[in-house]
Design an enzyme around this catalytic site. Structure first.
Site, mmCIF file in Angstrom:
data_model
loop_
_atom_site.group_PDB
_atom_site.id
_atom_site.type_symbol
_atom_site.label_atom_id
_atom_site.label_comp_id
_atom_site.label_asym_id
_atom_site.label_seq_id
_atom_site.Cartn_x
_atom_site.Cartn_y
_atom_site.Cartn_z
ATOM 1 C CD GLU A 276 -39.465 -5.671 51.209
ATOM 2 O OE1 GLU A 276 -40.538 -6.304 51.237
ATOM 3 O OE2 GLU A 276 -38.467 -6.068 50.589
ATOM 4 C CG ASP A 357 -36.039 -3.340 42.122
ATOM 5 O OD1 ASP A 357 -36.063 -3.413 43.372
ATOM 6 O OD2 ASP A 357 -35.389 -4.119 41.400
HETATM 7 ZN ZN LIG Z 1 -39.117 -7.725 46.605
#
Ligand SMILES: [Zn+2]
Length: 411
Positions: A276, A357
């Site tokens: 996030e 990521d």
């Molecule tokens: Zn995401």
């Protein structure tokens, strides 16, 4: 070919393509080579769970889609809309905005009534069958009523505003609408957690302790100032897991689903947060809002042009662009254009997910927890592990679980 036929053809293309995609998504990817690779991380049962959940209610979803297409088609390609407008105008003694509101209401209710049995079947029956939903029938009724009231309420408000702009600014609406939508989406991002989230959830600040300390340390490492970290009671409704950021600047808040905390180790929760934060540090939300403003501007020009040309031909029952009876036609144009532009948006979204990521891996340097999170999340949410590649390419907003794991392995 005239404009009416062109639009009708595009509409049928949209219907055909949507159904084809549903079929491909049902099929998935049955290549043995992929199956082998999945088995490195998952069991046969996990794969089967994903297939069963992905295929749930296949015929019902086709039926729902077809009914929705038919309803829209009826409103656009038959004189129903014009007659309804005339009828409402007569009843309201030609009060324009009241007619607009009533027209929106009739249109929205027709759609809602058609979709209600399906949302009961998908959101209640099937979610129970797959062990996700914890709602009683009354819970479901309350939640659905709130959602419907809110979407119809906000929808009508925005619709009337748009009609006002179309009516009052005949030359400049193509510029005013995109700017207005930009301002509204910024406002909505700030107001959503304050006004909407509390209507559905209880949330409280995260308890003091090692998890909170790890989260604060991660935010410090990423040089992100966070106002508060909240835990939100998704477990009241379902077993699905998630986490997200909201707000801007000093107003930034993190929301963690309690289901996430219950089912994951602290390191795994931190890994999810790292992702996030990745969205945050790459300014994905702001970039998306900026891009969608440009898209809205293009959409306005295209819709304006198509409306004008179709009206000139005079073979669909169109009045003015701001007339209530034009609403279904405008919706149809927007839906066709968005349908063909959505693959571009999804590619962009997958790129952003990859970036996020990567950021999570860079921040936490904990590839083990990243991979175990991916595995647990896919298992807990019964994700389809072998989705159809064309479907992924055109319509998935996230890379597949296996792609995400592979990236972590290569980190
Ligand atoms: Zn995401």
């Amino acid at each position: 070919m005239n404009f009416r036929s062109t639009i009708l053809t595009l509409y049928f293309l949209q219907i055909g393509f949507t159904l084809l995609m549903k079929y491909l998504s049902y099929q998935g990817d049955s290549s043995p080579e992929l199956h082998e690779r999945i088995l490195k991380y998952f069991s046969e049962a996990d794969i089967q769970n994903g297939i069963d959940y992905g295929r749930r209610g296949f015929f019902a979803s086709i039926l729902s889609q077809v009914l929705d297409f038919i309803l829209t088609g009826l409103f656009v390609f038959t004189p129903i809309s014009k007659r309804l407008e005339d009828y409402l105008a007569q009843k309201t003694k030609d009060r324009f905005y009241l007619t607009v509101v009533l027209f929106f209401l009739v249109f929205a209710f027709a759609k809602a009534i058609l979709s209600l049995p399906f949302s009961y079947y998908f959101g209640f029956v099937l979610e129970h069958q797959f062990g996700f939903s914890k709602m009683t029938f009354i819970d479901w009724v309350v939640r659905t009523s709130k959602t419907l009231t809110l979407t119809i309420g906000i929808g009508i408000l925005l619709g009337v505003l748009a009609v006002f702009v179309l009516k009052q600014f005949k030359k400049t609406w193509k510029l005013i609408l995109p700017i207005g939508s930009l301002l509204l989406s910024l406002l909505f991002t700030i107001l959503f957690p304050i006004l909407i989230t509390p209507l559905f959830y209880d949330y409280k600040p995260i308890e003091e302790g090692s998890l909170k300390n790890k989260i604060v340390a991660l935010c410090d490492l990423a040089k992100i100032k966070v106002d508060k970290v909240y835990v939100i009671n998704e477990s009241k409704y379902s077993g699905h897991t998630n986490a997200y950021f909201t707000g801007f600047g000093d107003n930034r808040k993190i929301f963690l689903y309690d289901t996430l905390i219950q089912n994951h180790t602290e390191e795994e929760v931190v890994s999810v947060l790292g992702h996030e934060i990745g969205h945050w540090s790459h300014n994905h939300q702001l970039k998306d809002i900026a891009l969608s403003t440009i898209e809205t501007a293009l959409l306005c020009f295209l819709v304006g042009f198509l409306f004008m040309k179709t009206k000139e031909e005079n073979n669909i029952h169109l009045k003015e662009i701001h007339s209530p009876s034009s609403i279904p036609f405008l919706f149809l144009l927007i839906s066709i254009i968005s349908f063909f532009s959505s693959p571009t948006w999804n590619s962009l979204s997958r790129l952003q997910e990859k970036e996020a990521d990567w950021e999570a891996l860079v921040l936490t340097k904990d590839k083990k927890s990243f991979i175990s999170t991916e595995i647990k999340m896919a298992r807990d949410n019964k994700s389809r592990l072998n989705p159809n590649p064309l479907n992924v390419f055109l319509y998935h907003s996230h890379p597949t679980t296996l792609e995400r794991i592979r990236m972590a392995e290569e980190f």
